[in-house]
Design a protein around this motif. Structure first.
Motif, short mmCIF file in Angstrom:
data_model
loop_
_atom_site.label_atom_id
_atom_site.label_comp_id
_atom_site.label_asym_id
_atom_site.label_seq_id
_atom_site.Cartn_x
_atom_site.Cartn_y
_atom_site.Cartn_z
N MET A 1 2.43 -21.93 -42.94
CA MET A 1 1.00 -21.65 -43.04
C MET A 1 0.79 -20.15 -43.22
SD MET A 1 -2.12 -22.80 -40.56
CE MET A 1 -2.01 -21.73 -39.15
N THR A 2 -0.12 -19.79 -44.10
CA THR A 2 -0.39 -18.38 -44.33
C THR A 2 -1.34 -17.85 -43.27
OG1 THR A 2 -2.22 -18.89 -45.80
CG2 THR A 2 -0.06 -18.57 -46.82
N SER A 3 -1.42 -16.56 -43.21
CA SER A 3 -2.23 -15.89 -42.21
C SER A 3 -3.72 -16.01 -42.53
CB SER A 3 -1.83 -14.42 -42.16
OG SER A 3 -2.80 -13.66 -41.47
N PRO A 4 -4.57 -16.20 -41.51
CA PRO A 4 -6.02 -16.20 -41.74
C PRO A 4 -6.56 -14.82 -42.09
CG PRO A 4 -5.54 -16.38 -39.40
CD PRO A 4 -4.23 -16.46 -40.11
N ALA A 5 -5.69 -13.81 -42.05
CA ALA A 5 -6.09 -12.45 -42.42
C ALA A 5 -5.66 -12.11 -43.84
CB ALA A 5 -5.50 -11.44 -41.44
N SER A 6 -5.04 -13.07 -44.55
CA SER A 6 -4.55 -12.84 -45.91
C SER A 6 -5.70 -12.91 -46.92
CB SER A 6 -3.49 -13.89 -46.26
OG SER A 6 -3.18 -13.82 -47.64
N PHE A 7 -5.83 -11.86 -47.71
CA PHE A 7 -6.84 -11.85 -48.76
C PHE A 7 -6.48 -12.81 -49.90
CE2 PHE A 7 -9.24 -7.52 -48.50
CZ PHE A 7 -9.43 -7.69 -47.15
N ARG A 8 -5.21 -12.85 -50.27
CA ARG A 8 -4.78 -13.65 -51.42
C ARG A 8 -4.89 -15.15 -51.20
NH1 ARG A 8 -2.26 -11.61 -55.87
NH2 ARG A 8 -1.45 -9.51 -55.71
N ASN A 12 -8.55 -19.19 -47.24
CA ASN A 12 -9.23 -18.40 -46.19
C ASN A 12 -10.69 -18.15 -46.52
OD1 ASN A 12 -7.02 -18.18 -44.50
ND2 ASN A 12 -6.36 -16.21 -45.36
N TRP A 13 -11.01 -18.10 -47.80
CA TRP A 13 -12.36 -17.76 -48.26
C TRP A 13 -13.21 -19.00 -48.56
CZ3 TRP A 13 -13.41 -12.80 -47.52
CH2 TRP A 13 -12.35 -11.88 -47.52
N SER A 14 -12.74 -20.18 -48.21
CA SER A 14 -13.38 -21.42 -48.64
C SER A 14 -14.37 -21.99 -47.63
CB SER A 14 -12.30 -22.48 -48.93
OG SER A 14 -11.62 -22.82 -47.74
N ASP A 15 -15.19 -22.92 -48.12
CA ASP A 15 -16.03 -23.81 -47.31
C ASP A 15 -17.26 -23.19 -46.69
OD1 ASP A 15 -14.28 -25.88 -47.92
OD2 ASP A 15 -13.03 -25.48 -46.17
N LEU A 86 -6.78 -12.24 -35.93
CA LEU A 86 -7.24 -11.39 -37.02
C LEU A 86 -7.55 -12.27 -38.21
CD1 LEU A 86 -7.58 -8.32 -37.70
CD2 LEU A 86 -5.32 -8.47 -38.78
N VAL A 87 -8.75 -12.14 -38.78
CA VAL A 87 -9.19 -12.97 -39.91
C VAL A 87 -9.86 -12.10 -40.97
CG1 VAL A 87 -9.54 -15.02 -38.47
CG2 VAL A 87 -11.46 -13.47 -38.90
N VAL A 88 -9.98 -12.68 -42.18
CA VAL A 88 -10.72 -12.01 -43.25
C VAL A 88 -12.21 -12.02 -42.93
CG1 VAL A 88 -9.01 -12.56 -45.02
CG2 VAL A 88 -10.92 -14.14 -44.61
N ILE A 108 -17.81 -14.44 -41.85
CA ILE A 108 -16.44 -14.91 -41.64
C ILE A 108 -16.37 -16.27 -42.35
CG2 ILE A 108 -14.65 -15.50 -39.98
CD1 ILE A 108 -15.72 -12.62 -39.62
N PRO A 109 -15.47 -16.42 -43.31
CA PRO A 109 -15.38 -17.70 -44.01
C PRO A 109 -14.85 -18.82 -43.10
CG PRO A 109 -14.25 -15.95 -45.23
CD PRO A 109 -14.56 -15.42 -43.87
N LEU A 110 -15.38 -20.02 -43.31
CA LEU A 110 -14.95 -21.16 -42.51
C LEU A 110 -13.47 -21.47 -42.71
CD1 LEU A 110 -17.89 -23.72 -42.67
CD2 LEU A 110 -17.53 -21.80 -41.11
N GLY A 111 -12.93 -21.21 -43.90
CA GLY A 111 -11.51 -21.44 -44.13
C GLY A 111 -10.65 -20.68 -43.14
N ALA A 112 -11.01 -19.42 -42.87
CA ALA A 112 -10.26 -18.61 -41.90
C ALA A 112 -10.49 -19.14 -40.48
CB ALA A 112 -10.68 -17.15 -42.00
N LEU A 113 -11.72 -19.55 -40.16
CA LEU A 113 -11.99 -20.11 -38.83
C LEU A 113 -11.19 -21.38 -38.60
CD1 LEU A 113 -15.84 -19.59 -38.38
CD2 LEU A 113 -13.96 -18.18 -37.52
#
Length: 194
Positions: A1-8, A12-15, A86-88, A108-113
């Motif tokens: 699983m990738t980090s919730p702080a990853s921009f790429r 993380n930026w979805s939903d 740490l999140v985007v 804060i995007p829901l994808g990161a949450l």
């Protein structure tokens, strides 16, 4: 699983977005800048970047300014949630022009949450997270201590749901979202209660 702080990581930026939306109280660049600077500091955002498709270390930081918001459309960074992760995060300005006030939306995007396990829906008709509501309300209150504003609202995609003139200084008795309503020099928080 990738980090919730990853921009790429696009997930993380979805939903959609959990937001603190602030009605600045004017459409003046200087007022918007004052609130933007206070908000970025109050949330303790790490970095300030114009793009969210490159990791922070892969791009030059940009000034946390209205000029950067205008140039890039949004500003992005990373923020530590009250739960420690740490999140985007990001910020966008909605300019009101001569007829209405500017808004500044910190999100804060829901994808990161989702990746950090913060629950924001329990079957009620509105997304709600007490953890996020309380934290974003505290960020708004700290922002207000440095840069007074007309109204703050907290919740899922709350930008534009009301404005200070509609509320006329009164908190709604039934609230699906949180309200940060100035009364003189004091900021009153009315948490969501439905």
């Amino acid at each position: 699983m990738t980090s919730p702080a990853s921009f790429r990581d696009r997930t993380n930026w979805s939903d959609g977005y959990y937001e603190l939306a602030i009605e600045v109280g004017s459409s003046d660049d200087a007022a918007l800048q004052t609130v933007l600077s206070a908000l970025w500091s109050a949330a303790d955002v790490q970095g300030c970047f114009g793009r969210n498709d490159r990791e922070p270390e892969e791009q030059a930081s940009v000034p946390c300014t209205v000029g950067s918001l205008t140039e890039f459309g949004q500003l992005h960074g990373q923020v530590r949630l009250p739960t420690g992760e740490l999140v985007v995060c990001g910020c966008v300005a909605i300019r009101g022009g001569d007829q209405s006030s500017d808004w500044l939306d910190f999100f804060i995007p829901l994808g990161a949450l989702d990746k950090v396990g913060i629950a924001y829906w329990d079957g009620r008709p509105f997304f709600r997270s007490d953890v996020m509501d309380d934290w974003l309300a505290a960020v708004g209150a700290e922002t207000f201590n440095t840069a007074a504003f007309s109204l703050g609202v907290v919740g899922f995609e709350v930008s534009g749901c009301t404005d200070a003139s509609t509320l006329a200084g009164r908190l709604p008795p039934t609230r699906d979202i949180g309200y940060l309503l100035p009364q003189g020099d004091v900021l009153r928080y009315g948490a969501a209660n439905t």
